[in-house]
Design a protein around this motif. Structure first.
Motif, PDB file in Angstrom:
ATOM      1  N   LEU A 107       1.051  -1.192  -0.028  1.00  0.00           N
ATOM      2  CA  LEU A 107      -0.326  -0.192  -0.230  1.00  0.00           C
ATOM      3  C   LEU A 107       1.448   1.721   0.002  1.00  0.00           C
ATOM      4  O   LEU A 107       0.690   2.644  -1.075  1.00  0.00           O
ATOM      5  N   THR A 108       1.831   1.648   0.650  1.00  0.00           N
ATOM      6  CA  THR A 108       2.676   2.383   0.794  1.00  0.00           C
ATOM      7  C   THR A 108       3.171   2.658  -0.782  1.00  0.00           C
ATOM      8  O   THR A 108       3.815   3.804  -1.122  1.00  0.00           O
ATOM      9  N   GLN A 109       4.404   1.466  -1.487  1.00  0.00           N
ATOM     10  CA  GLN A 109       4.721   1.555  -2.386  1.00  0.00           C
ATOM     11  C   GLN A 109       3.839   2.052  -3.582  1.00  0.00           C
ATOM     12  O   GLN A 109       3.808   2.787  -4.134  1.00  0.00           O
ATOM     13  N   LYS A 110       2.072   1.778  -3.620  1.00  0.00           N
ATOM     14  CA  LYS A 110       1.177   2.146  -4.363  1.00  0.00           C
ATOM     15  C   LYS A 110       0.768   3.420  -4.434  1.00  0.00           C
ATOM     16  O   LYS A 110       0.820   4.116  -5.315  1.00  0.00           O
ATOM     17  N   LEU A 111       0.776   4.447  -2.563  1.00  0.00           N
ATOM     18  CA  LEU A 111       0.335   5.510  -2.648  1.00  0.00           C
ATOM     19  C   LEU A 111       1.657   6.593  -2.807  1.00  0.00           C
ATOM     20  O   LEU A 111       1.199   7.478  -3.824  1.00  0.00           O
ATOM     21  N   LEU A 112       2.977   5.822  -3.580  1.00  0.00           N
ATOM     22  CA  LEU A 112       4.088   6.163  -3.537  1.00  0.00           C
ATOM     23  C   LEU A 112       4.165   7.038  -4.850  1.00  0.00           C
ATOM     24  O   LEU A 112       5.148   7.537  -6.103  1.00  0.00           O
ATOM     25  N   ASP A 113       4.068   5.608  -5.977  1.00  0.00           N
ATOM     26  CA  ASP A 113       3.793   5.458  -7.363  1.00  0.00           C
ATOM     27  C   ASP A 113       2.257   6.656  -7.857  1.00  0.00           C
ATOM     28  O   ASP A 113       2.805   7.350  -8.786  1.00  0.00           O
ATOM     29  N   GLU A 114       1.430   6.490  -7.144  1.00  0.00           N
ATOM     30  CA  GLU A 114       0.629   7.913  -7.257  1.00  0.00           C
ATOM     31  C   GLU A 114       1.576   8.888  -7.535  1.00  0.00           C
ATOM     32  O   GLU A 114       0.622   9.954  -7.974  1.00  0.00           O
ATOM     33  N   GLN A 115       1.669   9.325  -6.069  1.00  0.00           N
ATOM     34  CA  GLN A 115       2.575  10.486  -5.788  1.00  0.00           C
ATOM     35  C   GLN A 115       3.170  10.912  -6.857  1.00  0.00           C
ATOM     36  O   GLN A 115       3.104  11.798  -7.662  1.00  0.00           O
ATOM     37  N   LEU A 116       3.926  10.230  -7.462  1.00  0.00           N
ATOM     38  CA  LEU A 116       5.072  10.464  -8.159  1.00  0.00           C
ATOM     39  C   LEU A 116       5.067  10.351  -9.534  1.00  0.00           C
ATOM     40  O   LEU A 116       5.276  11.050 -10.168  1.00  0.00           O
ATOM     41  N   ALA A 117       3.472   9.955 -10.149  1.00  0.00           N
ATOM     42  CA  ALA A 117       2.543  10.092 -11.112  1.00  0.00           C
ATOM     43  C   ALA A 117       1.996  11.243 -11.802  1.00  0.00           C
ATOM     44  O   ALA A 117       2.085  12.525 -12.279  1.00  0.00           O
TER      45      ALA A 117
END
Length: 515
Positions: free
Chosen positions: A217-227
């Motif tokens: 979940l942390t990585q998913k939210l991080l990817d969304e923020q980087l996108a």
């Protein structure tokens, strides 16, 4: 006497016949013969060279800290200004370092710890058990973080996944490692006056983390923020001034110029200007081939009038251009390792030095129109090609190809060293990967040897390597001739040396006239 002369002459005539007919189309199996007429060969080459156009070329060269050496540049159209790769990476790194880690709270952990306290300390007085229970409740009100104690800073934000959603918090508010021990010690001071250390040693193993990290979940939210990170920092309006003549290029101007160059390389821009792009390449290729044909007409008319030789020469140029274009379109191939010096080596093996040099220079000028380095590319390749040709001017041994590869490597290193100092003013770019790619380039140049053999068999032409073998007096045929027809052998040797001194009048290389 007559019989002796006839006996002596027959082997010599046989040798002369073999040497004279070697490589001709009518000797043995007919070799490959070009079906294209001489006027159609340049047309065939131009059709193949249309693989070159891939992008519009941005004709300006610029670097940070250097003055703009051209006239004032205005924006030809409105375009966005992109962030530099270093800035983008810096912003991504900042997002990664500040991105909150997501934890999930396990409410059953506290109940499990309280139940174990009741079981393990059942013999203790009720007041002591209540003090321990109160301490545990205070600990889990704060929450115990799982994971390494040094993984988070006190001010780093975290998120806690609960039934009602994500709750924001700070890592320093929750307990972990030494902070957990100090908190429990402070709570035990209120309920235990003595033996606090022993109670602490028994209680600490029972305390289990109730906040578990959620990596996915942390990585998913991080990817969304980087996108959501925008690569654009601004926009340049059409007609606005980008840089003035003589202005020192700073980071802001560099970003505007680099963004314009990126727009020029985009597919949409290429599609818009594709007719002009093809026309420009057509003019460049026709000019280069016209110069090559003019050179052949004035100085090597024998090549121009021989369809096999002319086909071979044109195909060598086309092959070099096609290989370079395909390698440039691949992101997996480093252009430093492309062995373009194979072209002058192969050309020199079949033709004279002037033809090899002229062909190589014209080919590099054609490729310079699509090379990313421009002047740097042309300088390095022409320099290395000249060294390659000079290293095999007097080809006596096949091992000279290895010497040529070493000299080509030295030419590349010296050229790259000088260009790095001119462009960068420092040697930071002159690092180990560049040396490795240049070394691979020199080693791949040795592929010229099997390529020469393949061309000989395909086109029915004779290279200097074969001529070396034919002029070797230790070969079986010449040794037999010297034994059985010494007079003819000596006479042939003298005639060969006479012809060897007049190759220009015969239109052949010195080795070929000797044979």
């Amino acid at each position: 006497m007559t019989g002796t002369a006839s006996a002596d002459t027959e082997p010599g005539l046989q040798v002369c016949f073999i040497l004279e007919c070697h490589g001709r189309p009518d000797s043995g199996r007919p070799p490959f013969r070009a079906n294209l007429p001489a006027p159609g060969i340049p047309t065939f080459a131009l059709m193949n060279l249309f693989i070159l156009p891939r992008q519009l070329r941005f004709r300006y060269n610029f670097r940070i800290g250097q003055p703009w050496a051209y006239a004032d540049l205005n924006a030809p159209f409105s375009y966005p200004v992109y962030k530099s790769p270093a800035r983008l990476e810096s912003e991504r790194a900042a997002i990664r370092s500040q991105h909150p880690v997501v934890y999930r709270r396990d409410n059953l952990t506290e109940n499990s710890v309280l139940r174990r306290i009741d079981e393990q300390f059942a013999q203790w007085p009720v007041a002591s058990r209540n003090a321990l229970r109160q301490t545990v409740e205070q600990v889990y009100n704060r929450g115990v973080l799982a994971g390494p104690a040094s993984g988070l800073g006190g001010r780093q934000p975290i998120r806690i996944l609960q039934t009602d959603g994500l709750q924001s918090s700070l890592a320093g508010y929750h307990l972990q490692g030494d902070a957990l021990i100090l908190f429990v010690e402070g709570q035990l001071q209120n309920g235990f006056s003595g033996g606090r250390d022993s109670v602490l040693s028994m209680l600490m193993p029972l305390l289990q983390p109730d906040l578990q990290p959620q990596t996915e979940l942390t990585q998913k939210l991080l990817d969304e923020q980087l996108a959501l990170l925008s690569p654009v920092v601004g926009e340049v309006a059409e007609g606005s001034l980008i840089v003035r003549s003589g202005q020192v290029v700073d980071q802001e101007v560099f970003d505007r110029l680099e963004s314009l160059r990126k727009i020029y390389r985009g597919n949409e821009t290429v599609d818009r200007y594709r007719p002009a792009l093809y026309t420009g390449y057509l003019v460049i290729v026709i000019s280069a081939l016209s110069l090559l044909l003019t050179f052949l007409w004035l100085l090597r008319r024998d090549i121009l009038l021989d369809s096999r030789k002319l086909t071979l020469l044109i195909l060598l140029v086309v092959g070099a251009c096609v290989v370079y274009s395909l390698a440039q379109g691949s992101s997996k191939v480093n252009m430093m390792m492309l062995p373009l010096c194979i072209l002058p080596l192969v050309t020199r093996a079949f033709f004279d030095t002037r033809t090899a040099l002229f062909t190589h220079v014209l080919t590099m000028l054609i490729l310079g129109a699509i090379a990313s380095g421009g002047y740097e590319f042309v300088f390095m390749q022409v320099t290395a090609g000249m060294v390659a040709i000079f290293s095999i001017v007097n080809m006596n041994r096949r091992s000279q190809l290895f010497l040529a590869a070493g000299l080509i490597l030295m030419a590349y290193l010296v050229s790259f060293f000088g260009l790095t100092l001119i462009n960068e003013g420092r040697l930071d770019a002159f690092h180990l990967p560049v040396l490795i790619w240049l070394l691979v380039n020199a080693l791949l140049t040795l592929l010229a040897y099997p390529l020469i053999f393949f061309i000989e068999k395909s086109f029915g032409v004779t290279s200097d390597f074969t001529l070396m073998e034919l002029t070797d007096f230790n070969s079986e045929l010449l040794r037999e001739m010297s034994l059985k027809a010494p007079g003819t052998f000596q006479h042939s040797d003298r005639v060969a040396h006479v012809l060897h001194r007049k190759p220009k009048h015969l239109g052949e290389s010195t080795r070929r006239t000797f044979v």
